[in-house]
Design a protein around this motif. Structure first.
Motif, short mmCIF file in Angstrom:
data_model
loop_
_atom_site.label_atom_id
_atom_site.label_comp_id
_atom_site.label_asym_id
_atom_site.label_seq_id
_atom_site.Cartn_x
_atom_site.Cartn_y
_atom_site.Cartn_z
N GLY A 163 0.81 -1.22 0.00
CA GLY A 163 0.00 0.00 0.00
C GLY A 163 0.84 1.27 0.00
N LEU A 164 2.05 1.22 -0.56
CA LEU A 164 2.96 2.36 -0.53
C LEU A 164 2.87 3.25 -1.77
N VAL A 165 1.98 2.93 -2.70
CA VAL A 165 1.88 3.69 -3.95
C VAL A 165 0.69 4.64 -3.87
N ASP A 166 0.92 5.94 -4.15
CA ASP A 166 -0.14 6.95 -4.13
C ASP A 166 -0.88 7.05 -5.46
N GLU A 167 -0.16 6.88 -6.56
CA GLU A 167 -0.74 7.00 -7.90
C GLU A 167 -0.09 6.00 -8.84
N TYR A 168 -0.88 5.56 -9.80
CA TYR A 168 -0.37 4.73 -10.89
C TYR A 168 -0.59 5.52 -12.17
N VAL A 169 0.47 5.79 -12.89
CA VAL A 169 0.39 6.48 -14.18
C VAL A 169 0.71 5.44 -15.24
N ILE A 170 -0.28 5.14 -16.09
CA ILE A 170 -0.13 4.08 -17.07
C ILE A 170 -0.34 4.65 -18.47
N LEU A 171 0.67 4.47 -19.30
CA LEU A 171 0.61 4.90 -20.69
C LEU A 171 0.57 3.65 -21.57
N THR A 172 -0.40 3.56 -22.45
CA THR A 172 -0.49 2.41 -23.34
C THR A 172 -0.47 2.88 -24.79
N ARG A 173 0.11 2.04 -25.63
CA ARG A 173 0.16 2.31 -27.07
C ARG A 173 -0.53 1.16 -27.79
N PRO A 174 -1.14 1.42 -28.93
CA PRO A 174 -1.87 0.37 -29.65
C PRO A 174 -0.95 -0.58 -30.42
N ILE A 175 -0.17 -1.36 -29.68
CA ILE A 175 0.75 -2.33 -30.27
C ILE A 175 0.61 -3.63 -29.49
N ALA A 176 0.54 -4.74 -30.18
CA ALA A 176 0.47 -6.05 -29.52
C ALA A 176 1.61 -6.93 -30.00
N TYR A 177 2.36 -7.50 -29.07
CA TYR A 177 3.48 -8.37 -29.40
C TYR A 177 3.20 -9.85 -29.16
N GLY A 178 2.20 -10.17 -28.34
CA GLY A 178 1.87 -11.56 -28.09
C GLY A 178 2.65 -12.21 -26.97
N ALA A 179 3.46 -11.45 -26.25
CA ALA A 179 4.22 -11.97 -25.13
C ALA A 179 4.52 -10.83 -24.18
N GLY A 180 5.00 -11.16 -23.01
CA GLY A 180 5.38 -10.13 -22.06
C GLY A 180 4.97 -10.50 -20.65
N LYS A 181 5.25 -9.60 -19.72
CA LYS A 181 4.95 -9.83 -18.31
C LYS A 181 3.71 -9.03 -17.92
N PRO A 182 2.83 -9.62 -17.11
CA PRO A 182 1.69 -8.87 -16.59
C PRO A 182 2.17 -7.71 -15.70
N LEU A 183 1.47 -6.62 -15.74
CA LEU A 183 1.87 -5.43 -14.99
C LEU A 183 1.82 -5.63 -13.48
N PHE A 184 0.80 -6.32 -13.00
CA PHE A 184 0.61 -6.50 -11.56
C PHE A 184 0.61 -7.99 -11.18
#
Length: 55
Positions: free
Chosen positions: A5-26
């Motif tokens: 619970g140490l985070v005050d804000e989450y700033v998330i920027l997304t772009r319309p690109i899909a690669y089909g792999a990667g790590k989940p954000l949370f």
């Protein structure tokens, strides 16, 4: 940091690109992270800016 619970804000920027792999954000959270939306902005190139605060 999210789990503790140490985070005050989450700033998330997304772009319309899909690669089909990667790590989940949370992936380290055991339970759902409930958020309130503060700001949403859409740009001409498809990029989206969102700012959230934890409930």
């Amino acid at each position: 940091m999210s789990k503790a619970g140490l985070v005050d804000e989450y700033v998330i920027l997304t772009r319309p690109i899909a690669y089909g792999a990667g790590k989940p954000l949370f992936s380290s959270l055991a339970d759902a992270l409930k958020l309130n939306v503060l700001v949403t902005a859409a740009y001409d190139n498809g990029t989206m800016l969102r700012i959230y605060t934890p409930r």
